[in-house]
Write a protein that holds these residues in place. Structure first.
Motif, PDB file in Angstrom:
ATOM      1  N   ILE A  76       9.677   7.979   1.397  1.00 28.55           N
ATOM      2  CA  ILE A  76       9.660   6.697   2.113  1.00 28.55           C
ATOM      3  C   ILE A  76       9.931   6.949   3.587  1.00 28.55           C
ATOM      4  O   ILE A  76      10.829   7.715   3.938  1.00 28.55           O
ATOM      5  CB  ILE A  76      10.735   5.723   1.548  1.00 28.55           C
ATOM      6  CG1 ILE A  76      10.453   5.437   0.068  1.00 28.55           C
ATOM      7  CG2 ILE A  76      10.774   4.422   2.340  1.00 28.55           C
ATOM      8  CD1 ILE A  76      11.567   4.673  -0.631  1.00 28.55           C
ATOM      9  N   SER A  77       9.145   6.330   4.414  1.00 29.95           N
ATOM     10  CA  SER A  77       9.376   6.417   5.859  1.00 29.95           C
ATOM     11  C   SER A  77      10.309   5.261   6.253  1.00 29.95           C
ATOM     12  O   SER A  77       9.974   4.089   6.081  1.00 29.95           O
ATOM     13  CB  SER A  77       8.048   6.304   6.598  1.00 29.95           C
ATOM     14  OG  SER A  77       8.280   6.171   7.959  1.00 29.95           O
ATOM     15  N   MET A  78      11.486   5.629   6.777  1.00 29.41           N
ATOM     16  CA  MET A  78      12.482   4.608   7.142  1.00 29.41           C
ATOM     17  C   MET A  78      12.371   4.335   8.645  1.00 29.41           C
ATOM     18  O   MET A  78      12.537   5.234   9.462  1.00 29.41           O
ATOM     19  CB  MET A  78      13.873   5.141   6.783  1.00 29.41           C
ATOM     20  CG  MET A  78      14.981   4.164   6.953  1.00 29.41           C
ATOM     21  SD  MET A  78      16.493   4.870   6.253  1.00 29.41           S
ATOM     22  CE  MET A  78      17.714   4.013   7.196  1.00 29.41           C
ATOM     23  N   SER A  79      12.089   3.086   9.010  1.00 32.25           N
ATOM     24  CA  SER A  79      11.843   2.788  10.434  1.00 32.25           C
ATOM     25  C   SER A  79      13.115   2.479  11.203  1.00 32.25           C
ATOM     26  O   SER A  79      13.179   2.696  12.408  1.00 32.25           O
ATOM     27  CB  SER A  79      10.868   1.624  10.557  1.00 32.25           C
ATOM     28  OG  SER A  79      11.399   0.494   9.909  1.00 32.25           O
ATOM     29  N   SER A  80      14.131   1.944  10.517  1.00 30.66           N
ATOM     30  CA  SER A  80      15.381   1.644  11.226  1.00 30.66           C
ATOM     31  C   SER A  80      16.520   1.577  10.221  1.00 30.66           C
ATOM     32  O   SER A  80      16.294   1.458   9.023  1.00 30.66           O
ATOM     33  CB  SER A  80      15.274   0.296  11.958  1.00 30.66           C
ATOM     34  OG  SER A  80      15.162  -0.744  11.000  1.00 30.66           O
ATOM     35  N   ALA A  81      17.754   1.638  10.745  1.00 37.51           N
ATOM     36  CA  ALA A  81      18.930   1.541   9.861  1.00 37.51           C
ATOM     37  C   ALA A  81      19.372   0.085   9.801  1.00 37.51           C
ATOM     38  O   ALA A  81      20.445  -0.283  10.265  1.00 37.51           O
ATOM     39  CB  ALA A  81      20.043   2.429  10.390  1.00 37.51           C
ATOM     40  N   SER A  82      18.487  -0.787   9.293  1.00 38.80           N
ATOM     41  CA  SER A  82      18.813  -2.207   9.230  1.00 38.80           C
ATOM     42  C   SER A  82      18.926  -2.667   7.784  1.00 38.80           C
ATOM     43  O   SER A  82      18.496  -1.973   6.861  1.00 38.80           O
ATOM     44  CB  SER A  82      17.718  -3.018   9.931  1.00 38.80           C
ATOM     45  OG  SER A  82      16.510  -2.863   9.230  1.00 38.80           O
ATOM     46  N   ARG A 133       0.858  -1.194   0.000  1.00 35.19           N
ATOM     47  CA  ARG A 133       0.000   0.000   0.000  1.00 35.19           C
ATOM     48  C   ARG A 133       0.880   1.225   0.000  1.00 35.19           C
ATOM     49  O   ARG A 133       1.810   1.342   0.802  1.00 35.19           O
ATOM     50  CB  ARG A 133      -0.892   0.001   1.249  1.00 35.19           C
ATOM     51  CG  ARG A 133      -2.101  -0.921   1.133  1.00 35.19           C
ATOM     52  CD  ARG A 133      -2.941  -0.880   2.392  1.00 35.19           C
ATOM     53  NE  ARG A 133      -3.771   0.305   2.458  1.00 35.19           N
ATOM     54  CZ  ARG A 133      -3.716   1.210   3.423  1.00 35.19           C
ATOM     55  NH1 ARG A 133      -2.848   1.098   4.389  1.00 35.19           N
ATOM     56  NH2 ARG A 133      -4.517   2.261   3.425  1.00 35.19           N
ATOM     57  N   ILE A 134       0.588   2.135  -0.936  1.00 36.08           N
ATOM     58  CA  ILE A 134       1.299   3.420  -0.933  1.00 36.08           C
ATOM     59  C   ILE A 134       0.265   4.538  -1.126  1.00 36.08           C
ATOM     60  O   ILE A 134      -0.857   4.304  -1.592  1.00 36.08           O
ATOM     61  CB  ILE A 134       2.381   3.525  -2.050  1.00 36.08           C
ATOM     62  CG1 ILE A 134       1.755   3.272  -3.434  1.00 36.08           C
ATOM     63  CG2 ILE A 134       3.553   2.629  -1.797  1.00 36.08           C
ATOM     64  CD1 ILE A 134       2.652   3.766  -4.551  1.00 36.08           C
ATOM     65  N   VAL A 184       0.625   4.191   5.805  1.00 41.49           N
ATOM     66  CA  VAL A 184       1.500   3.669   4.749  1.00 41.49           C
ATOM     67  C   VAL A 184       2.923   4.143   5.012  1.00 41.49           C
ATOM     68  O   VAL A 184       3.150   5.112   5.732  1.00 41.49           O
ATOM     69  CB  VAL A 184       1.063   4.137   3.339  1.00 41.49           C
ATOM     70  CG1 VAL A 184      -0.297   3.577   2.977  1.00 41.49           C
ATOM     71  CG2 VAL A 184       1.073   5.654   3.250  1.00 41.49           C
ATOM     72  N   LEU A 185       3.896   3.424   4.426  1.00 40.58           N
ATOM     73  CA  LEU A 185       5.308   3.753   4.661  1.00 40.58           C
ATOM     74  C   LEU A 185       5.945   4.450   3.451  1.00 40.58           C
ATOM     75  O   LEU A 185       7.113   4.801   3.489  1.00 40.58           O
ATOM     76  CB  LEU A 185       6.096   2.485   4.997  1.00 40.58           C
ATOM     77  CG  LEU A 185       5.711   1.816   6.329  1.00 40.58           C
ATOM     78  CD1 LEU A 185       6.374   0.454   6.460  1.00 40.58           C
ATOM     79  CD2 LEU A 185       6.088   2.693   7.501  1.00 40.58           C
ATOM     80  N   ALA A 186       5.143   4.625   2.354  1.00 41.29           N
ATOM     81  CA  ALA A 186       5.698   5.296   1.176  1.00 41.29           C
ATOM     82  C   ALA A 186       4.592   6.109   0.479  1.00 41.29           C
ATOM     83  O   ALA A 186       3.411   5.756   0.556  1.00 41.29           O
ATOM     84  CB  ALA A 186       6.274   4.271   0.210  1.00 41.29           C
ATOM     85  N   ALA A 187       5.033   7.199  -0.149  1.00 37.12           N
ATOM     86  CA  ALA A 187       4.066   8.033  -0.878  1.00 37.12           C
ATOM     87  C   ALA A 187       4.687   8.489  -2.204  1.00 37.12           C
ATOM     88  O   ALA A 187       5.881   8.793  -2.255  1.00 37.12           O
ATOM     89  CB  ALA A 187       3.683   9.247  -0.035  1.00 37.12           C
TER      90      ALA A 187
END
Lengths: 436, 236
Positions: A125-131, A54-55, A99-102
């Motif tokens: 893009i929403s970045m949740s962690s540096a993994s 989902r975006i 959503v995590l991207a638009a």
């Protein structure tokens, strides 16, 4: 046999030591499955190529080509949530819609394309962690949006009577890689590199840690005698010193066997739990379905000969560290000193070949360095594991033979130190001496 | 043949001599006491006779067997109780006696249990034993195998009166049965009570030797403590 009384005593004293129970027996059963589970879970978090995402699609244009682009996004697995004409805070909108991207289509998008000019699409893009998994997700989103733009280009080209897909790739690149006598596709090679971290790197790394722990068993066995001040009474018993040493070694080996069984069980759970991760790695790079098995030889072979050889390698490696531990126990004054000295003797021997062999093959090293490495029993342990991985079992047996020879040499030194008064008078202290 | 015999026995730790040409002769069946201040060389002497250390110079024999050339034969005839000997904390007293009996190849567990006087506590792990109980079980393990020579370094050190009396009683009983004892102690009353012969050792040398009563007469002192103080004062 009189020595059996000593063995019984040794076993009881060792098995009642909490450090041994935890370090040698319980740790492999906890740590290995934990790492396997964690990797498997990490594998699950990687987005699958076929997965619907989902975006948010913010349409500030409303023209003909926005609809085409939206269709392209659908074809590439996106489920766009359409918002027409919004100038609000994008982050807030993403949060609001979960959503995590638009993707934002700017005003004049369709007109620019109709005029034959390059238009602009914005991706947030929403970045949740540096993994690693997050990096992979970002890369995947970028790739898919770029692919949607490429699809839009194909539609534009076809409107002008051009087959863009043909011009994009007028010739197909084919071929294979040769790896140790095997033929594999480029996609399989990519999988191999991904699997490298889970098998070729991680298995030896975990084993290095576990084996280092077991080396302290023998050091503890002798250290306990020194610390509890039972050593002198033990040494004047009417039996040969070598019998005392053998009783200690035999008992420590029993502990090592239990430790090996524990480590082996943990390793099996670890390898089994990687199943999902392994197939995922293969599928993501080859485009095959997740259930399709990897090509044989690329992953650790879970066959009877391979597992049997792995068990032997583990046992001999543990026996070597026990021998080193005996040396450390003889040289140190107490349990802690023995354990510290055992660690100090083992860790460079374990870590040096481990680090070097991660970067290169032993055959590529300068002759002096490779010869020096081959004089280290743990180099043979790592090479034995690698040869099992490559299913080169004859080489595995040769490496096991070399390990056994080293073990015999270390034991001979320990037996020599056990004779006479060296055991009582020899002390190597790791503590800093106080100034006079 | 002497039970223990040293001839010009020297032992160095680095450059420092711990024993300087020591000569002793222990008759078979006697209780031979070694007294002396801390660091006099008592434990070094015992360790050499027990085959744990090698002499730097000179010789040491147990029942005619050289401790360097025939350590295995010597070990069959002796038991040694070090001053600060420990126990295996996870073994019960009974398991420990069984192990020792098995290693000496004798059927002596009942005897050991009797000597220890620990009764029901024998079934408990030795890690829970008091210092006195530990000393009693160790002494029992040393005596139950009927050694020809028992070397006991400070057998009653740190024990309360009750345990100390018990240990002395056991030593006397075994001595009357023919076991030779080589005993060290800082307790002069104990030495007077236990020993047939006493050797005063100082800085690695024997400075006096004889029967306790004879030594008291010779120096005109009331007890061994007075003798000890007098002779040590002369040595300074």
């Amino acid at each position: 046999m009189r020595v059996s009384a000593l063995i019984k005593k040794e076993l009881r004293e060792l098995l009642m030591e909490r450090t041994i129970i935890i370090g040698v027996i319980l740790m492999p059963l906890i740590i290995l499955p934990m790492i396997g589970g964690a990797l498997s879970a990490a594998g699950e978090t990687f987005a699958r190529p076929t997965e619907e995402i989902r975006i948010l699609l913010i349409d500030n244009d409303g023209g003909k080509y926005t609809a085409v682009f939206r269709n392209s996004l659908n074809r590439l697995g996106f489920t766009p949530v359409l918002i027409s004409g919004s100038s609000g805070d994008i982050q807030e909108l993403m949060k609001e819609h979960g959503v995590l991207a638009a993707v934002v289509i700017v005003r004049g998008f369709s007109q620019s394309l109709a005029d034959g000019q390059r238009a602009s699409v914005q991706l947030f893009i929403s970045m949740s962690s540096a993994s690693t998994s997050e990096m992979q997700r970002i890369s995947m989103l970028e790739d898919r949006v770029s692919a949607a733009i490429a699809l839009l280009g194909e539609v534009l080209a076809s409107e002008r009577g051009l087959q863009l897909s043909f011009y994009n790739q007028p010739a197909k690149l084919e071929g294979n890689l040769f790896y140790r006598g095997r033929v594999m596709s480029f996609a399989e090679a990519e999988s191999l590199i991904q699997l490298y971290f889970t098998t070729n790197l991680l298995i030896p790394l975990v084993l290095v840690i576990m084996i280092a722990t077991s080396g302290t068993v023998a050091a503890t066995s002798i250290g306990l005698e020194k610390e509890a001040k039972t050593l002198e009474m033990l040494l004047i018993l009417p039996i040969r010193r070598t019998s005392i040493l053998l009783a200690k070694l035999f008992s420590s080996s029993v502990i090592a066997l239990i430790g090996t069984a524990s480590m082996f069980a943990g390793l099996l759970i670890y390898l089994s739990s990687l199943g999902g991760f392994v197939s995922m790695a293969g599928a993501s790079s080859t485009g095959a379905s997740a259930s399709e098995p990897m090509s044989s030889g690329l992953v650790f072979p879970l066959t009877s000969p391979a597992l049997a050889l792995l068990a032997v390698v583990l046992f001999v490696a543990m026996a070597i560290t026990l021998s080193v531990g005996i040396l450390a126990g003889v040289l140190a004054g107490d349990v802690r000193g023995g354990q510290q000295l055992a660690g100090l003797m083992q860790m460079p021997l374990l870590l040096l070949p481990f680090m070097l062999l991660q970067f290169t093959d032993i055959g590529n090293l300068p002759p002096t360095l490779s010869t020096a490495l081959m004089l280290n029993p743990f180099t043979h342990m790592l090479l034995a594991i690698r040869t099992i991985y490559e299913e080169a079992y004859l080489a595995t047996i040769l490496h096991i033979g070399a390990m056994t020879a080293f073990m015999a040499a270390i034991l001979a030194i320990a037996a020599w130190l056990f004779k006479g008064e060296r055991l009582l008078t020899m002390r190597i202290s790791l503590k800093r001496r106080s100034p006079p | 043949m002497y039970a223990a015999e040293t001839d010009n026995l020297w032992r160095f730790y680095g450059e420092k001599p711990a024993l300087r040409g020591l000569n002793i002769k222990v008759e078979e069946g006697e209780v031979f006491g070694v007294i002396g201040p801390n660091g006099a060389g008592k434990t070094t002497l015992f360790r050499i006779l027990a085959t744990l250390l090698r002499p730097s110079r000179g010789s040491a024999k147990v029942f005619g067997r050289d401790v360097v050339k025939e350590p295995g034969e010597v070990r069959k005839m002796i038991t040694y109780l070090p001053e600060d000997a420990g126990i295996y904390k996870h073994l019960s007293g009974l398991d420990f006696l069984k192990m020792m009996a098995s290693l000496y190849g004798v059927d002596a567990v009942e005897r050991g249990a009797l000597v220890s006087g620990l009764d029901d506590a024998l079934r408990e792990k030795m890690g829970g034993y008091s210092k006195g109980m530990r000393r009693r079980i160790l002494l029992a393990s040393c005596l139950m195998v009927n050694p020809r020579l028992a070397i006991l370094d400070e057998p009653t050190a740190g024990l309360d009166v009750e345990h100390a009396v018990y240990v002395r009683k056991i030593i006397r009983e075994y001595a009357s049965e023919g076991t030779t004892f080589l005993v060290s102690s800082h307790n002069m009353l104990e030495v007077s009570y236990l020993c047939d012969t006493v050797a005063l050792i100082h800085r690695g040398e024997i400075v006096e030797q004889g029967e306790p009563a004879e030594l008291l007469t010779r120096y005109g002192v009331q007890n061994l403590e007075e003798l000890f103080v007098q002779r040590m004062g002369e040595q300074r």
